[in-house]
Structures are given as C-alpha cells and as structure tokens.
Design a protein around this motif. Structure first.
Motif, PDB file in Angstrom:
ATOM      1  N   VAL A 331       0.681  -1.104   0.470  1.00  0.00           N
ATOM      2  CA  VAL A 331       0.079   0.090   0.128  1.00  0.00           C
ATOM      3  C   VAL A 331       0.944   1.124  -0.391  1.00  0.00           C
ATOM      4  CG1 VAL A 331      -1.879   1.275   1.016  1.00  0.00           C
ATOM      5  CG2 VAL A 331      -2.089  -1.347   1.251  1.00  0.00           C
ATOM      6  N   ILE A 332       0.291   2.035  -1.577  1.00  0.00           N
ATOM      7  CA  ILE A 332       1.689   3.548  -1.070  1.00  0.00           C
ATOM      8  C   ILE A 332       1.201   4.411  -0.641  1.00  0.00           C
ATOM      9  CG2 ILE A 332       2.955   4.553  -2.373  1.00  0.00           C
ATOM     10  CD1 ILE A 332       3.117   2.948  -4.507  1.00  0.00           C
ATOM     11  N   LYS A 333       1.774   4.944   1.034  1.00  0.00           N
ATOM     12  CA  LYS A 333       0.802   5.730   1.075  1.00  0.00           C
ATOM     13  C   LYS A 333       1.178   7.513   0.393  1.00  0.00           C
ATOM     14  CE  LYS A 333       2.172   5.613   6.362  1.00  0.00           C
ATOM     15  NZ  LYS A 333       0.276   5.043   6.504  1.00  0.00           N
ATOM     16  N   ALA A 334       0.345   7.924  -0.069  1.00  0.00           N
ATOM     17  CA  ALA A 334       0.187   8.803  -1.313  1.00  0.00           C
ATOM     18  C   ALA A 334      -0.530  10.083  -0.497  1.00  0.00           C
ATOM     19  CB  ALA A 334      -0.293   8.337  -2.585  1.00  0.00           C
ATOM     20  N   ALA A 335      -0.134  10.124   0.277  1.00  0.00           N
ATOM     21  CA  ALA A 335      -0.716  11.558   0.799  1.00  0.00           C
ATOM     22  C   ALA A 335       0.157  12.841   0.276  1.00  0.00           C
ATOM     23  CB  ALA A 335      -0.534  11.417   1.999  1.00  0.00           C
ATOM     24  N   PRO A 336      -0.445  13.445  -0.168  1.00  0.00           N
ATOM     25  CA  PRO A 336       0.296  15.206  -0.586  1.00  0.00           C
ATOM     26  C   PRO A 336       0.853  15.304  -0.088  1.00  0.00           C
ATOM     27  CG  PRO A 336      -2.139  14.783  -1.643  1.00  0.00           C
ATOM     28  CD  PRO A 336      -1.857  13.755  -0.659  1.00  0.00           C
ATOM     29  N   ALA A 340       5.518  18.795   1.201  1.00  0.00           N
ATOM     30  CA  ALA A 340       4.888  20.033   1.330  1.00  0.00           C
ATOM     31  C   ALA A 340       6.174  20.528   2.348  1.00  0.00           C
ATOM     32  CB  ALA A 340       3.872  20.635   1.162  1.00  0.00           C
ATOM     33  N   THR A 341       6.528  21.723   2.182  1.00  0.00           N
ATOM     34  CA  THR A 341       6.869  22.272   3.123  1.00  0.00           C
ATOM     35  C   THR A 341       6.624  24.009   3.423  1.00  0.00           C
ATOM     36  OG1 THR A 341       8.863  23.735   2.154  1.00  0.00           O
ATOM     37  CG2 THR A 341       9.645  21.346   3.142  1.00  0.00           C
ATOM     38  N   LYS A 342       6.164  24.732   4.732  1.00  0.00           N
ATOM     39  CA  LYS A 342       5.923  25.754   4.617  1.00  0.00           C
ATOM     40  C   LYS A 342       6.468  26.771   3.684  1.00  0.00           C
ATOM     41  CE  LYS A 342       4.032  25.597   9.352  1.00  0.00           C
ATOM     42  NZ  LYS A 342       3.898  26.011  10.285  1.00  0.00           N
ATOM     43  N   LYS A 343       7.859  26.519   3.213  1.00  0.00           N
ATOM     44  CA  LYS A 343       8.287  26.760   2.612  1.00  0.00           C
ATOM     45  C   LYS A 343       8.141  27.045   1.086  1.00  0.00           C
ATOM     46  CE  LYS A 343      12.797  28.424   5.008  1.00  0.00           C
ATOM     47  NZ  LYS A 343      13.745  28.268   4.485  1.00  0.00           N
ATOM     48  N   ALA A 344       7.820  25.690   0.646  1.00  0.00           N
ATOM     49  CA  ALA A 344       7.298  25.594  -0.902  1.00  0.00           C
ATOM     50  C   ALA A 344       5.999  24.154  -0.605  1.00  0.00           C
ATOM     51  CB  ALA A 344       8.023  24.251  -1.330  1.00  0.00           C
ATOM     52  N   PRO A 345       4.707  25.074   0.153  1.00  0.00           N
ATOM     53  CA  PRO A 345       3.632  24.400  -0.315  1.00  0.00           C
ATOM     54  C   PRO A 345       2.985  24.321  -1.392  1.00  0.00           C
ATOM     55  CG  PRO A 345       3.316  26.421   0.008  1.00  0.00           C
ATOM     56  CD  PRO A 345       4.686  26.582  -0.347  1.00  0.00           C
ATOM     57  N   LEU A 346       2.083  23.271  -1.216  1.00  0.00           N
ATOM     58  CA  LEU A 346       1.094  22.277  -2.268  1.00  0.00           C
ATOM     59  C   LEU A 346       0.678  23.284  -3.277  1.00  0.00           C
ATOM     60  CD1 LEU A 346      -0.374  19.363  -0.497  1.00  0.00           C
ATOM     61  CD2 LEU A 346       1.791  19.067  -1.609  1.00  0.00           C
ATOM     62  N   ALA A 347       1.024  22.839  -4.304  1.00  0.00           N
ATOM     63  CA  ALA A 347       0.007  24.167  -4.838  1.00  0.00           C
ATOM     64  C   ALA A 347      -0.767  23.185  -4.935  1.00  0.00           C
ATOM     65  CB  ALA A 347       0.908  23.640  -6.960  1.00  0.00           C
ATOM     66  N   GLU A 348      -2.185  24.224  -5.981  1.00  0.00           N
ATOM     67  CA  GLU A 348      -3.600  23.903  -5.535  1.00  0.00           C
ATOM     68  C   GLU A 348      -3.821  23.076  -6.434  1.00  0.00           C
ATOM     69  OE1 GLU A 348      -7.972  26.379  -4.971  1.00  0.00           O
ATOM     70  OE2 GLU A 348      -6.032  27.990  -5.734  1.00  0.00           O
ATOM     71  N   ASP A 349      -3.801  23.049  -7.493  1.00  0.00           N
ATOM     72  CA  ASP A 349      -4.238  22.054  -8.389  1.00  0.00           C
ATOM     73  C   ASP A 349      -3.546  19.855  -7.975  1.00  0.00           C
ATOM     74  OD1 ASP A 349      -4.761  20.462 -10.456  1.00  0.00           O
ATOM     75  OD2 ASP A 349      -3.968  20.330 -12.052  1.00  0.00           O
ATOM     76  N   ILE A 350      -4.006  19.871  -7.228  1.00  0.00           N
ATOM     77  CA  ILE A 350      -3.483  18.240  -6.421  1.00  0.00           C
ATOM     78  C   ILE A 350      -3.075  17.100  -7.368  1.00  0.00           C
ATOM     79  CG2 ILE A 350      -4.493  16.747  -4.439  1.00  0.00           C
ATOM     80  CD1 ILE A 350      -3.396  19.419  -3.113  1.00  0.00           C
ATOM     81  N   TYR A 351      -4.234  16.829  -8.302  1.00  0.00           N
ATOM     82  CA  TYR A 351      -4.048  16.195  -9.656  1.00  0.00           C
ATOM     83  C   TYR A 351      -2.604  16.840 -10.266  1.00  0.00           C
ATOM     84  CZ  TYR A 351      -4.293  13.642 -14.000  1.00  0.00           C
ATOM     85  OH  TYR A 351      -3.946  13.101 -14.915  1.00  0.00           O
ATOM     86  N   ALA A 356       2.187  13.946 -11.584  1.00  0.00           N
ATOM     87  CA  ALA A 356       3.995  14.424 -11.694  1.00  0.00           C
ATOM     88  C   ALA A 356       4.537  12.717 -10.816  1.00  0.00           C
ATOM     89  CB  ALA A 356       4.248  15.338 -11.760  1.00  0.00           C
ATOM     90  N   ARG A 357       4.133  12.668  -9.560  1.00  0.00           N
ATOM     91  CA  ARG A 357       4.701  11.837  -8.929  1.00  0.00           C
ATOM     92  C   ARG A 357       3.933  10.402  -9.141  1.00  0.00           C
ATOM     93  NH1 ARG A 357       8.568  13.744  -4.686  1.00  0.00           N
ATOM     94  NH2 ARG A 357       7.733  16.208  -4.486  1.00  0.00           N
ATOM     95  N   TRP A 358       2.890  10.317  -8.977  1.00  0.00           N
ATOM     96  CA  TRP A 358       3.247   8.999  -9.607  1.00  0.00           C
ATOM     97  C   TRP A 358       3.950   8.756 -11.212  1.00  0.00           C
ATOM     98  CZ3 TRP A 358       1.063   4.600  -7.275  1.00  0.00           C
ATOM     99  CH2 TRP A 358      -0.110   4.955  -6.069  1.00  0.00           C
ATOM    100  N   ILE A 399      -7.227  10.308  -6.842  1.00  0.00           N
ATOM    101  CA  ILE A 399      -7.910   9.128  -6.598  1.00  0.00           C
ATOM    102  C   ILE A 399      -7.591   8.667  -8.309  1.00  0.00           C
ATOM    103  CG2 ILE A 399      -9.775   7.790  -6.749  1.00  0.00           C
ATOM    104  CD1 ILE A 399     -10.942   8.927  -4.650  1.00  0.00           C
ATOM    105  N   ARG A 400      -7.415  10.101  -9.080  1.00  0.00           N
ATOM    106  CA  ARG A 400      -7.888   9.749 -10.341  1.00  0.00           C
ATOM    107  C   ARG A 400      -6.130  10.146 -10.649  1.00  0.00           C
ATOM    108  NH1 ARG A 400      -7.731  14.181 -14.330  1.00  0.00           N
ATOM    109  NH2 ARG A 400      -8.119  15.808 -12.048  1.00  0.00           N
ATOM    110  N   ALA A 401      -5.043  10.372 -10.131  1.00  0.00           N
ATOM    111  CA  ALA A 401      -4.209   9.903  -9.896  1.00  0.00           C
ATOM    112  C   ALA A 401      -3.468   8.602  -9.918  1.00  0.00           C
ATOM    113  CB  ALA A 401      -3.166  10.938  -9.203  1.00  0.00           C
ATOM    114  N   ALA A 402      -4.177   8.510  -8.906  1.00  0.00           N
ATOM    115  CA  ALA A 402      -3.772   6.514  -8.756  1.00  0.00           C
ATOM    116  C   ALA A 402      -3.730   5.986  -9.365  1.00  0.00           C
ATOM    117  CB  ALA A 402      -4.253   6.331  -7.073  1.00  0.00           C
ATOM    118  N   GLU A 403      -5.560   5.882  -9.920  1.00  0.00           N
ATOM    119  CA  GLU A 403      -6.025   5.363 -10.688  1.00  0.00           C
ATOM    120  C   GLU A 403      -5.360   5.561 -12.162  1.00  0.00           C
ATOM    121  OE1 GLU A 403     -10.490   5.758 -10.960  1.00  0.00           O
ATOM    122  OE2 GLU A 403     -10.589   3.808 -10.163  1.00  0.00           O
ATOM    123  N   GLN A 404      -5.009   6.101 -12.372  1.00  0.00           N
ATOM    124  CA  GLN A 404      -4.709   6.332 -13.906  1.00  0.00           C
ATOM    125  C   GLN A 404      -3.043   5.301 -13.820  1.00  0.00           C
ATOM    126  OE1 GLN A 404      -3.828  10.572 -15.604  1.00  0.00           O
ATOM    127  NE2 GLN A 404      -6.432  10.418 -15.918  1.00  0.00           N
TER     128      GLN A 404
END
Length: 416
Positions: A331-336, A340-351, A356-358, A399-404
């Motif tokens: 089970v790959i723990k794929a939590a976005p 992320a760090t506070k200096k480099a937070p996640l972009a709004e487009d999580i997909y 890109a990670r997958w 979910i969409r990124a993992a399924e793809q």
C-alpha cells in the motif's frame, strides 16, 4: 527529571478576562464549524467514486470466482480425482493475487468504534450502503500499544497491553457480517512501548546499553525497536500470527522502516564494526513475514511512503525498491502533504502534483508487486497548501492520479 518552570502572574481586570474568554469561545466555534464543513465536502467525492465502482468490483469478483471454479474443475477432470479432496499432508490451496487483492474501496475505522459494538455496527452498515468493500482497524498502534485482548506474553507482561481492550474475533465477525473485508493494521518498529520487556531489541545509543531516542523527550522523543534485531522481528511476527489465527485474511503492516530523527549517526543496530545493510534487513523481514502469512492464507500488505520509495528519506535504506519487491503486496502511502513544506507548499491543483509523483515512481516499480494506494482524506497542516479549502476536488484528484498509474485498491485515511 522534569524541568522547573517559573510561574508569572499578571494583573488582569475582569473586563479584559471576559473579552479573552469570549474570543476563545468564538475561535472554538469556528474550528468546529470548519471541521464539520470539511467532513461534508469529503463525503461526496469518495462516496460517488465508490458507488460508481461498486458494481464493477462485484462483477470482477464474480468473474474471478467463476474462472477459478472452472480452472479447478478442469484440473480435477484431468487428474481424475473427485472434487473437494486433498491428499493428506499437502499444502492447502493458497490465495492467488486476485483472491488476495486489497479491497478496491476501503476506509480506516475510528479506533473508538472498536470498543462500542452498537456504534460499530451502525458505522459498518452505513459504509456498506455507500459501497465500501473493506474496513481497516488498528491492532497495534504507532505507540506500540496492543488494543485488542492478546494472549502473547510479550504483550500481557509488558505495558503494551492497553487497560481497555476489544474482542478481536468479535470485531472481525461484525465487519464480515456487514459485507466488508476486515483488514487489521499493525505498526512494526516505530514502537517505544516494548523497551521495558525487551531492552535488547531496541536501537542503542552509540554502541552502549542505553536506548537511542529520535528526539528530545520534551519534544516527544522515544526509543525504537531495532529492525535488525531478531528479537524485535520475532515480536512483530508473533503479533501477525495471532492476528491471522483470529480469522483475518488481510493485514496491513505499517512502520517497516529504520528510524528518522536527530542524531541518526549515533543510532546503532549491531555490534561495532558490523555493517548493517538497512534495505536488505527490511527486505528480508518483509519477505519472511509475507511468506509466513501466505502459508496461513493471509495477504500481508506492507505500507510504504511514496517519498521513501522515491529515495527522499533514509527510512528504507539505500535501495528502497528492494524492500518493495520483497513485500509482494504494497500500500503506497500517497498523501500529498508529505511533499510539502511551509517554504514550498502544495500547489492548489492536487491532481497535477500527484500525477507527476506517480509518473516518476511507476517506471521504477519492480514487476510482480501488487499495489494499492492510501490517499489523504483530511486537509494538510496549516501552511502546507496554497488552496483555500480541502474537499471533494482534492480527494477525487488523488484517486484519479492513482487509478491512472494502474492502482486499483484505494484506502481513504482520516477524513471520515
């Protein structure tokens, strides 16, 4: 020894105190409202996805069962043996990868439900109605506490056994009665409770008899089971055996890793001048555990962080894919949030972030490994995401990124 603290006293008039108290009440109400709103938004994407897939999962399961029945009948006809008979002493038929596949739509149960039979039944009925096929519940937590009634001496004669414990077989029966697959979850080496009974199995400080801790005690630092210790490995295996003997057909094994934290250069896992190949140690353990569970008819799923598999930490040693390959089911723990760090937070487009990670990870994955993905149901910590809120779009994007990427089993962590 605890530190001394100085108590400072300031004069406050009653009017100011009332204002402070009022502000606290307003803040508390706002926090509760935000939590409720987040839960409301998380319901739709997962429920819609599960409902859409439920019929497909059931159809695929029926097709697999029919194909297996036809194959078994064909083999019996070729051998001229009557159906349903086995020669004495032969190994029973073990699950195939299809039989042992991680339930396509699973959710982590709140631990508090395990101690409340009526509330558990109601929750399970609701999940089944929504189309979920699996329920993950905790046997041994990240603190090393065993939550069910265990018969193992290493549990009962240690502080590992909780004062309040649930009936494991009863919980399994309730989950199965609701039409869901029960999946027990056990944490392995991230364990600071076992040290009282098995001090020899702990990570040591600079080749001494002192237990190494991963941070200052004031900051939550604690000792760790040593992954290279045969004593530590046997303890985890004994818990897996007990869980399997209780009727579980699937187990999720967390915390298969070497420790992280401060002063790692002073954490020692063997005698002086003995080199420890951390990836080989974890791979040998994961492979041995998977093989033993397979002989008992249990699918063992090893949970590994996506960032670790990408080589972004030292927890899996220098060859993370060796560990994944040995685990067989992962089970790959794929939590976005892990990226992320506070200096480099996640972009709004999580997909886009997760796609890109997958895409970077999948070409590295070894053949023959069955994969599932754990997605993040709750919002990232403050300052780790640039969006205004966390809800249905972000969950659906994961979910969409993992399924793809070819992942079929989805586990929703938190947020329910």
């Amino acid at each position: 020894m605890s530190k001394d603290f100085k108590v400072r006293r300031y004069g406050r008039d009653r009017r100011r105190q009332r204002k402070v108290n009022a502000a606290k009440v307003i803040l508390l109400v706002a926090v509760i409202a935000a939590a409720c709103l987040a839960g409301w938004y998380l319901y739709d994407p997962v429920s819609a996805w599960v409902s859409e897939k439920a019929a497909q999962w059931q159809l695929e399961r029926e097709q697999r069962e029919q194909e297996r029945a036809q194959e078994q009948q064909s083999q019996q006809n070729q051998q001229g043996e009557p159906g349903g008979q086995e020669e004495p002493g032969t190994m029973p038929t073990l699950p195939t990868e299809e039989q042992g596949a991680f339930p396509a739509g699973s959710v982590v149960l709140d631990t508090a439900l395990l101690y409340e039979p009526d509330a558990l039944e109601q929750k399970l009925a609701a999940l089944a109605a929504e189309g979920y096929t699996g329920a993950v519940f905790t046997l041994k937590d990240a603190d090393g506490l065993v939550l069910y009634q265990s018969a193992l001496e290493d549990v009962t004669q240690n502080t590992a056994q909780t004062a309040t414990r649930y009936d494991l077989k009863a919980v399994i029966e309730k989950i199965e009665a609701a039409g869901l697959d029960p999946i027990g979850r056990i944490w392995a080496f991230d364990d600071h409770t076992a040290s009282r009974r098995m001090p020899d199995a702990m990570v040591k400080y600079n080749y001494t008899e002192t237990n190494w801790i991963h941070n200052d005690k004031e900051a939550g630092g604690h000792s760790w089971l040593n992954p290279a210790s045969s004593r530590a490995q046997e303890y985890i295996l004994s818990l897996l055996r007990e869980a399997a003997d209780s009727g579980l057909s699937a187990i999720l094994l967390e915390g298969v890793q070497f420790p992280t934290g401060y002063s790692l250069e002073l954490a020692t896992y063997a005698e002086r001048d003995v080199t420890v190949d951390q990836s080989a140690v974890l791979a040998d353990f994961a492979g041995s555990a998977a093989a033993e569970m397979r002989q008992r008819g249990v699918s063992l799923w090893t949970a590994l962080w996506m960032g670790d598999l990408s080589g972004e930490s030292v927890r899996l040693g220098s060859d993370p894919m060796k560990v994944l390959s040995a685990a067989e089911h992962c089970v790959i723990k794929a939590a976005p949030e892990q990226f992320a760090t506070k200096k480099a937070p996640l972009a709004e487009d999580i997909y886009t972030v997760m796609q890109a990670r997958w895409a970077a990870l999948t070409p590295k994955l070894p053949d023959g490994v069955t994969l599932a993905a754990e997605i993040q149901g709750d919002a990232p910590a403050a300052g780790l995401w640039q969006g205004a809120g966390w809800g249905e779009t972000q969950v659906a994007d994961q979910i969409r990124a993992a399924e793809q990427a070819g992942v079929k089993g989805i586990l929703l962590a938190e947020g329910r």
